[in-house]
Design an enzyme around this catalytic site. Structure first.
Site, PDB file in Angstrom:
ATOM      1  N   ARG A   1       0.799  -1.218   0.000  1.00  0.00           N
ATOM      2  CA  ARG A   1       0.000   0.000   0.000  1.00  0.00           C
ATOM      3  C   ARG A   1       0.838   1.276   0.000  1.00  0.00           C
ATOM      4  O   ARG A   1       0.653   2.179  -0.823  1.00  0.00           O
ATOM      5  CB  ARG A   1      -0.922   0.034   1.233  1.00  0.00           C
ATOM      6  CG  ARG A   1      -2.144  -0.812   1.131  1.00  0.00           C
ATOM      7  CD  ARG A   1      -2.494  -1.386   2.503  1.00  0.00           C
ATOM      8  NE  ARG A   1      -1.628  -2.501   2.763  1.00  0.00           N
ATOM      9  CZ  ARG A   1      -1.950  -3.764   2.499  1.00  0.00           C
ATOM     10  NH1 ARG A   1      -3.151  -4.038   2.099  1.00  0.00           N
ATOM     11  NH2 ARG A   1      -1.087  -4.742   2.662  1.00  0.00           N
ATOM     12  N   THR A   2       1.754   1.366   0.964  1.00  0.00           N
ATOM     13  CA  THR A   2       2.446   2.643   1.176  1.00  0.00           C
ATOM     14  C   THR A   2       3.325   3.001  -0.028  1.00  0.00           C
ATOM     15  O   THR A   2       3.285   4.122  -0.526  1.00  0.00           O
ATOM     16  CB  THR A   2       3.308   2.569   2.459  1.00  0.00           C
ATOM     17  OG1 THR A   2       2.500   2.032   3.499  1.00  0.00           O
ATOM     18  CG2 THR A   2       3.826   3.924   2.852  1.00  0.00           C
TER      19      THR A   2
ATOM     20  N   LYS B   1      24.810  -5.326  -0.975  1.00  0.00           N
ATOM     21  CA  LYS B   1      26.257  -5.610  -1.078  1.00  0.00           C
ATOM     22  C   LYS B   1      27.004  -5.060   0.130  1.00  0.00           C
ATOM     23  O   LYS B   1      28.226  -5.047   0.164  1.00  0.00           O
ATOM     24  CB  LYS B   1      26.828  -4.982  -2.346  1.00  0.00           C
ATOM     25  CG  LYS B   1      26.194  -5.446  -3.634  1.00  0.00           C
ATOM     26  CD  LYS B   1      26.811  -4.679  -4.813  1.00  0.00           C
ATOM     27  CE  LYS B   1      25.924  -4.720  -6.039  1.00  0.00           C
ATOM     28  NZ  LYS B   1      26.321  -3.709  -7.027  1.00  0.00           N
TER      29      LYS B   1
ATOM     30  N   ARG C   1      11.186   3.707   4.146  1.00  0.00           N
ATOM     31  CA  ARG C   1      10.763   2.714   5.140  1.00  0.00           C
ATOM     32  C   ARG C   1      11.994   1.911   5.527  1.00  0.00           C
ATOM     33  O   ARG C   1      12.777   1.512   4.672  1.00  0.00           O
ATOM     34  CB  ARG C   1       9.692   1.796   4.563  1.00  0.00           C
ATOM     35  CG  ARG C   1       9.355   0.636   5.486  1.00  0.00           C
ATOM     36  CD  ARG C   1       8.158  -0.141   5.011  1.00  0.00           C
ATOM     37  NE  ARG C   1       6.927   0.604   5.236  1.00  0.00           N
ATOM     38  CZ  ARG C   1       5.708   0.092   5.096  1.00  0.00           C
ATOM     39  NH1 ARG C   1       5.570  -1.166   4.730  1.00  0.00           N
ATOM     40  NH2 ARG C   1       4.631   0.830   5.313  1.00  0.00           N
TER      41      ARG C   1
ATOM     42  N   HIS D   1       4.459   5.662  11.804  1.00  0.00           N
ATOM     43  CA  HIS D   1       4.026   5.567  10.400  1.00  0.00           C
ATOM     44  C   HIS D   1       3.047   6.739  10.211  1.00  0.00           C
ATOM     45  O   HIS D   1       1.830   6.537  10.113  1.00  0.00           O
ATOM     46  CB  HIS D   1       3.351   4.213  10.183  1.00  0.00           C
ATOM     47  CG  HIS D   1       3.120   3.834   8.756  1.00  0.00           C
ATOM     48  ND1 HIS D   1       3.312   4.692   7.690  1.00  0.00           N
ATOM     49  CD2 HIS D   1       2.696   2.651   8.192  1.00  0.00           C
ATOM     50  CE1 HIS D   1       3.026   4.070   6.560  1.00  0.00           C
ATOM     51  NE2 HIS D   1       2.653   2.832   6.842  1.00  0.00           N
TER      52      HIS D   1
END
Ligand code: CP
Length: 310
Positions: free
Chosen positions: A55-56, A83, A105, A133
């Protein structure tokens, strides 16, 4: 609004009202044949996601595109972070390309705040560990307001795995700022620990008894059991969790037909929410998703162009 959106602490009640008014205008774009506004033409927005998201990430990407920004998605798995590149080197590298906003995020609480100290771009916290959030809380409050009107004095029950929930923390802060009463309902093992300013605030209560709280709720927000963040046994069995804290078909019958049911998603159907509740006429789960685009358009607009376009 401030330069970044890192926490609901960055958003006043007036800011939220401004964002909701802008989002209401942006919402109309969803129903147009040509979903495009020129507001962020020439701006570049990077979505940098080190944790999975449906969603986000997609709604921030759509929001940027509908505002005519150039949007690019980078995920931890496909980037040089895999890496061994450090977070600092990753964000400095990305921002050296000329980026206006970084939507990020990360699994570490505080990551977005740390990044905001390193870069000139506006930083939007799209979820940092178990911390916050903020865009989710804004879209949740916007959805509820559209459904039940001003939240001042309304009683919102937030139910579920509160210990691991950044959505819970951002929602409590915002709902209290908007004058709502909040009851947090969870088994003792999934209650957030520690004293925070909001946990002492007027209008905030804790309960272990969902059946006592539901009849007085004007809205119910079910939160996901976050199995991926659990290292031990927080409840005996999924069945026992559902019996104590799930929004089951029986509990749906206790709610008034106009009491909205929210869930930020993704849902564990059959665990914290029954299919009957998730798909009920009073469920606003998909309204939340739709509002997510509008509210995120408003956030990007106010961070990147709001002042100058006003
Ligand atoms: N609500 C929420 O943050 O969903 P995603 O993890 O799919 O972005």
């Amino acid at each position: 609004m401030r330069k970044h959106l890192l926490s609901i602490d960055d958003v006043s009640a007036d800011d939220a009202a401004t964002l909701f008014a802008t989002a209401a205008e942006m919402h109309d774009v969803q129903h147009r044949e040509v979903k495009k506004l020129p507001a962020l033409r020439g701006r570049t927005v990077i979505n940098l996601f080190f944790e999975d998201s449906t969603r986000t990430r997609s709604s921030f990407e759509i929001a940027g595109k509908w505002l005519s920004a150039d949007t690019i998605n980078i995920t931890g798995k496909g980037s040089s972070a895999s890496k061994g590149e450090s977070l600092r080197d990753t964000v400095l590298t990305i921002c050296a390309m000329g980026v206006d906003a970084l939507v990020m995020r990360h699994a570490a609480s505080g990551a977005a705040h740390q990044v905001s100290q390193w870069v000139d771009a506006a930083v939007v916290n799209a979820g940092d560990g178990t911390h916050e959030h903020p865009s989710q809380a804004l879209l949740d409050a916007y959805t509820l307001q559209r459904r039940i009107g001003p939240l001042e004095g309304r009683h919102v029950a937030i139910v579920g795995d509160l210990t691991h929930s950044r959505v819970f923390r951002s929602n409590v802060k915002l709902l209290l700022k908007l004058g709502a009463r909040v009851t947090a309902v969870a088994p003792p093992t999934l209650m957030p620990s520690g004293v925070t300013p909001w946990s002492q605030a007027d209008g905030f209560a804790l309960s272990w008894d969902l059946d006592e709280v539901l009849p007085t709720a004007d809205a119910v927000m079910m939160l996901r059991v976050q199995k991926e963040r659990m290292s031990g046994g927080f409840f005996p069995t999924p069945r026992e969790y559902t019996v104590g804290y799930g929004l089951t078909r029986d509990r749906l019958g206790v709610l008034g037909p106009d009491v909205p049911i929210c869930h930020p998603g993704p849902m564990n159907r059959g665990l914290e929410i029954a299919a009957d509740a998730a798909d009920a006429a009073q469920s606003v789960v998909l309204d939340q998703v739709s509002a997510g685009v509008a509210v995120r358009m408003a956030i990007l607009y106010h961070l990147l162009a709001g002042e100058e376009n006003a």
